[in-house]
Design a protein around this motif. Sequence first.
Motif, short mmCIF file in Angstrom:
data_model
loop_
_atom_site.label_atom_id
_atom_site.label_comp_id
_atom_site.label_asym_id
_atom_site.label_seq_id
_atom_site.Cartn_x
_atom_site.Cartn_y
_atom_site.Cartn_z
N THR A 17 2.56 8.66 -6.27
CA THR A 17 3.84 8.81 -6.93
C THR A 17 4.69 7.55 -6.81
O THR A 17 5.68 7.39 -7.50
N ASN A 18 4.30 6.66 -5.90
CA ASN A 18 5.00 5.40 -5.77
C ASN A 18 4.67 4.48 -6.93
O ASN A 18 3.59 4.58 -7.53
N PRO A 19 5.53 3.54 -7.26
CA PRO A 19 5.26 2.64 -8.38
C PRO A 19 4.08 1.72 -8.09
O PRO A 19 3.80 1.40 -6.93
N ASN A 74 -0.36 -2.92 -6.85
CA ASN A 74 -1.14 -2.12 -5.91
C ASN A 74 -2.57 -1.92 -6.42
O ASN A 74 -3.02 -0.80 -6.65
N LEU A 75 -3.26 -3.04 -6.63
CA LEU A 75 -4.67 -2.98 -7.05
C LEU A 75 -4.87 -2.07 -8.26
O LEU A 75 -5.72 -1.18 -8.26
N ASP A 115 10.10 -3.75 -0.06
CA ASP A 115 9.24 -2.68 0.46
C ASP A 115 8.85 -3.00 1.90
O ASP A 115 8.27 -4.05 2.19
N ALA A 116 9.18 -2.09 2.81
CA ALA A 116 9.02 -2.36 4.25
C ALA A 116 7.56 -2.60 4.63
O ALA A 116 7.25 -3.49 5.42
N GLY A 117 6.66 -1.80 4.06
CA GLY A 117 5.24 -1.97 4.39
C GLY A 117 4.70 -3.29 3.90
O GLY A 117 3.96 -3.98 4.63
N MET A 118 5.05 -3.66 2.68
CA MET A 118 4.60 -4.94 2.13
C MET A 118 5.09 -6.09 2.99
O MET A 118 4.34 -7.01 3.33
N MET A 119 6.36 -6.05 3.36
CA MET A 119 6.94 -7.14 4.14
C MET A 119 6.29 -7.27 5.51
O MET A 119 5.97 -8.37 5.97
N ALA A 160 0.85 -1.19 0.00
CA ALA A 160 0.00 0.00 0.00
C ALA A 160 0.89 1.24 0.00
O ALA A 160 1.27 1.74 1.06
N PRO A 161 1.27 1.74 -1.19
CA PRO A 161 2.16 2.90 -1.25
C PRO A 161 1.54 4.12 -0.59
O PRO A 161 0.32 4.29 -0.58
N ALA A 162 2.39 4.96 -0.06
CA ALA A 162 1.92 6.14 0.68
C ALA A 162 1.15 7.11 -0.22
O ALA A 162 0.22 7.77 0.23
#
Length: 333
Positions: free
Chosen positions: A64-66, A106-107, A73-77, A59-61
């Motif tokens: 602008t994230n890919p 990311n959906l 990716d810290a959040g994904m992990m 879930a990118p912030a």
Amino acid sequence: MKRKNIVLLLVVVGLGLVLSGCGAKKDVTDYSKAEHWLNVPTSTEKQVDVFYLYPTTYAPADQTNPSISTIDDAGMMANAKLAYDRQATAFETVANIYAPFYRQDNLSPVDREETIAGIPTTDATAAFEYYLKHYNNGRPFILVGHSQGADVTSNLLSGYLKEHPDVYQRMVAAYVIGYTVTEDYLAANPHLKFAEGPDDTGVIVSYNTEAPEVLAPGNPVITAGALAINPINWKRDETLATAAENLGSIGLNKDGSAVRNAEGIIAPVMNFADAQIDLDKGALICSTVNVDAYSPGSATFGKGVYHTFDYPFYYFNLRQNAENRSDKYLEKK
């Protein structure tokens, strides 16, 4: 002179294609690195393995994230570990659990299936091949996935396992939960079959859980022609399985991890979730859970979609079923 220019152009284009191909080939996660695995067991005392793919945890912030995550990716992990805790642990009594990290979509609202068939499936396939070569040692295995992980699992089934029938023969079952498996998919992949009961092996188990009523925007993971099996009574018809028949649900903490008792054990929550298939929708209906508390709705899932709880509601039923199917497989082999 013009001919030379044309020849030079063709050489340059050809070189570009070769370099592009080399780049694409290299764009696969290296699964010889321990940090690219969510879980690798320290011992292999079980006779059966599980290969687990977690749901969407990237879930990118901001936008602008890919759209595709990096492998670290810290959040994904972090979220993948929480998903593992509430899903994959259901199989720890029967199997040695192997779980890779894989780059996720990311959906994406456009061409989502094509996107997931790209990098996420490429990574998962590479991880599965590495697992087979370095970890499996010829043991039978169970595929387990949820949501995006189940989507990728369906690609493994229709791709790698179709191309490697010798490997497919060792598959006890595939739990493709939180993603639609359809008659069209099975028709396009005649080597695959959907589960008909609690005992058959080499089969796909799939369902998507909802309340009796789902509000807008609805349930994006259910499409026309969806198939389902009831995880309590293991029937394909509309026979109601009561909450009293459920072998046990589990509670979740606010972060999405499984609730444990003072001894650190995930204990069953009894008489909580019933289950009944709606054949018209291809959905699994749970009518005994408080919708406001468990599925108030979001921008992605309408009120009444129990997507997060596909495993937690039927956790101990899935455990018992995996044990049963593994026993049936081992008896035959």
